[in-house]
Write an enzyme that holds these catalytic residues in place. Structure first.
Site, short mmCIF file in Angstrom:
data_model
loop_
_atom_site.label_atom_id
_atom_site.label_comp_id
_atom_site.label_asym_id
_atom_site.label_seq_id
_atom_site.Cartn_x
_atom_site.Cartn_y
_atom_site.Cartn_z
N SER A 15 0.86 -1.19 0.00
CA SER A 15 0.00 0.00 0.00
C SER A 15 0.89 1.23 0.00
CB SER A 15 -0.88 0.01 1.24
OG SER A 15 -1.50 1.27 1.38
N LEU A 16 0.52 2.23 -0.80
CA LEU A 16 1.28 3.48 -0.82
C LEU A 16 0.77 4.46 0.24
CD1 LEU A 16 1.73 4.19 -4.64
CD2 LEU A 16 3.56 3.77 -3.00
N SER A 17 -0.33 4.11 0.91
CA SER A 17 -0.92 5.04 1.89
C SER A 17 0.07 5.41 3.01
CB SER A 17 -2.19 4.45 2.49
OG SER A 17 -3.15 4.32 1.48
N LYS A 66 -14.47 -2.27 2.71
CA LYS A 66 -15.18 -0.98 2.61
C LYS A 66 -16.66 -1.08 2.98
CE LYS A 66 -12.09 1.04 -0.85
NZ LYS A 66 -11.99 1.75 -2.12
N GLY A 128 -17.02 -2.54 -11.05
CA GLY A 128 -16.68 -2.86 -9.66
C GLY A 128 -16.82 -1.64 -8.76
N ARG A 151 -17.88 -6.67 -18.96
CA ARG A 151 -17.96 -7.97 -19.65
C ARG A 151 -19.21 -8.72 -19.21
NH1 ARG A 151 -12.82 -11.19 -16.91
NH2 ARG A 151 -13.41 -10.86 -14.74
N LYS A 155 -24.02 -7.11 -14.41
CA LYS A 155 -23.36 -6.29 -13.38
C LYS A 155 -23.38 -4.82 -13.79
CE LYS A 155 -20.26 -9.65 -11.30
NZ LYS A 155 -18.89 -10.14 -11.15
N TYR A 212 -2.01 2.48 -11.76
CA TYR A 212 -0.83 3.35 -11.69
C TYR A 212 0.47 2.54 -11.66
CZ TYR A 212 -2.05 2.37 -6.85
OH TYR A 212 -2.42 1.73 -5.69
P1 NAP Z 1 -13.27 -4.60 -8.56
O1 NAP Z 1 -14.34 -4.17 -7.65
O2 NAP Z 1 -12.62 -5.93 -8.39
O3 NAP Z 1 -13.84 -4.49 -10.08
C1 NAP Z 1 -13.06 -4.84 -11.17
C2 NAP Z 1 -13.91 -4.77 -12.44
O4 NAP Z 1 -13.07 -5.10 -13.54
C3 NAP Z 1 -15.08 -5.76 -12.45
O5 NAP Z 1 -16.16 -5.18 -13.13
C4 NAP Z 1 -14.48 -6.94 -13.25
O6 NAP Z 1 -15.45 -7.70 -13.92
C5 NAP Z 1 -13.66 -6.18 -14.27
N1 NAP Z 1 -12.65 -7.03 -14.86
C6 NAP Z 1 -11.71 -7.76 -14.23
N2 NAP Z 1 -10.97 -8.43 -15.12
C7 NAP Z 1 -11.47 -8.13 -16.36
C8 NAP Z 1 -11.13 -8.54 -17.68
N3 NAP Z 1 -10.13 -9.37 -17.92
N4 NAP Z 1 -11.88 -8.02 -18.70
C9 NAP Z 1 -12.88 -7.17 -18.46
N5 NAP Z 1 -13.26 -6.76 -17.23
C10 NAP Z 1 -12.55 -7.23 -16.19
O7 NAP Z 1 -12.05 -3.58 -8.54
P2 NAP Z 1 -12.12 -1.99 -8.24
O8 NAP Z 1 -11.91 -1.75 -6.81
O9 NAP Z 1 -13.30 -1.44 -8.92
O10 NAP Z 1 -10.75 -1.51 -8.97
C11 NAP Z 1 -10.65 -1.55 -10.38
C12 NAP Z 1 -9.25 -1.05 -10.79
O11 NAP Z 1 -9.09 0.30 -10.40
C13 NAP Z 1 -8.11 -1.82 -10.15
O12 NAP Z 1 -7.07 -1.90 -11.08
C14 NAP Z 1 -7.70 -0.94 -8.99
O13 NAP Z 1 -6.35 -1.11 -8.62
C15 NAP Z 1 -7.93 0.43 -9.59
N6 NAP Z 1 -8.22 1.48 -8.58
C16 NAP Z 1 -7.40 2.57 -8.56
C17 NAP Z 1 -7.66 3.60 -7.69
C18 NAP Z 1 -6.75 4.81 -7.69
O14 NAP Z 1 -6.78 5.56 -6.71
N7 NAP Z 1 -6.01 5.03 -8.74
C19 NAP Z 1 -8.75 3.52 -6.81
C20 NAP Z 1 -9.58 2.39 -6.86
C21 NAP Z 1 -9.29 1.36 -7.75
P3 NAP Z 1 -16.14 -8.98 -13.20
O15 NAP Z 1 -17.02 -8.42 -12.12
O16 NAP Z 1 -16.88 -9.62 -14.32
O17 NAP Z 1 -15.01 -9.80 -12.65
#
Ligand code: NAP
Length: 272
Positions: A15-17, A66, A128, A151, A155, A212
């Protein structure tokens, strides 16, 4: 004794926090410490109460805690309630307050690139937790149209209908028009870089990849080759942390420390 702040998740490996908050404590000369703690969702309520009772002042909460955090706090901020996720908890000595700073982090990160969502047509990939925060906040900030593509169309539909935006299937991506494209899937993230959730990007658009690590994702490369602008998710991560810091300490971090943290976080991610 230093005030203690924590980031809780399960597992809470990398975690970078801690880096971000420790740099803020030093910059603003605050006698505080920031640590990581592994808490499973089913034990979140009990453990967090215990931690607050022994002097912890605040907590960041990450996956998968969360929702447990939302359910365990005494008071919830309306935005956190609407996205059904708490990523920041403040303890005032008698009660706990839950907030969600992801949406503000996203809006400020776009602002850093000179982009506003107001009046924009947005296409968001994924369905997600992050999409929930990003889509809801963008709607509140005046985006003219938001479409969630996933996909699993069911959802996408469930999430989009709850927020009040459009939805569709990721397989129909090529048919959609947009000003801003957001990747909120983990496709292309370390340790599996070099792949992208889509193979084309329209020119004259802005792409924000929530990933990132790596610094430049395959999607960002595709976007830049097509003449679009693209940024990674590091500023979103930093600005959501800054909003937690503001909630806890009443201080809006300035641009000098923001830039220092961005550089240090980037170096850390690059293993320097
Ligand atoms: P999450 O709740 O696990 O949701 C991920 C989403 O991506 C789901 O809809 C999942 O679909 C979809 N997915 C996964 N693999 C896939 C693939 N191969 N093809 C198409 N869709 C795919 O994750 P999240 O918390 O929303 O986070 C999503 C991304 O954002 C992560 O990479 C996370 O590190 C990043 N993030 C970054 C920040 C930031 O501050 N920069 C903040 C939050 C999150 P299914 O439900 O069908 O599996």
């Amino acid at each position: 004794m230093s005030d203690i702040y924590l980031v809780a998740g399960h597992p809470i490996g990398h975690s970078l926090s801690p880096l971000i908050h420790t740099m803020l404590f030093e910059y603003y000369n605050l006698d505080c410490r920031y640590e990581k703690i592994d808490i499973a969702p089913e034990e979140f309520e009990e453990k967090s109460k215990e931690l607050f009772s022994v002097g912890v002042k605040g907590m960041n909460v990450t996956i998968p805690d969360k929702i447990a955090a939302l359910e365990s706090v005494d008071c919830v901020d309306p935005y956190a309630l609407s996205v059904r996720a708490v990523n920041t908890v403040r303890f005032d000595g008698s009660r706990t307050y839950g907030y969600n700073t992801d949406g503000i982090g996203f809006i400020k990160a776009l602002g850093k690139s000179g982009i506003s969502v107001k009046g924009k047509n947005m296409l968001i990939l994924g369905a997600g937790g992050a999409v929930n925060s990003v889509a809801k906040k963008s709607l509140m900030e005046g985006a003219s149209k938001i479409t969630i593509l996933a996909r699993d169309i069911q959802k996408a539909q469930a999430l989009a209908e709850r927020i009040g935006v459009e939805y569709g299937s990721l397989s129909d991506y090529e048919q959609y028009d947009y000003d801003i494209l957001v990747n909120a899937t983990p496709v292309g993230m370390h340790p599996n870089p070099g792949v992208s959730v889509v193979d084309t990007v329209k020119p004259d658009t802005f792409v924000y990849d929530l990933i990132y690590n790596p610094e430049t994702t395959r999607l960002m490369e595709i976007a830049r080759l097509s003449g679009a602008k693209a940024e990674n998710g590091l500023w979103m991560l930093i600005y959501q942390a800054f909003e937690s810091f503001r909630i806890w300490h009443g201080i809006e971090p300035d641009e000098i420390i923001a830039q220092k943290i961005y550089t240090k976080a980037g170096d850390t991610l690059n293993g320097e």
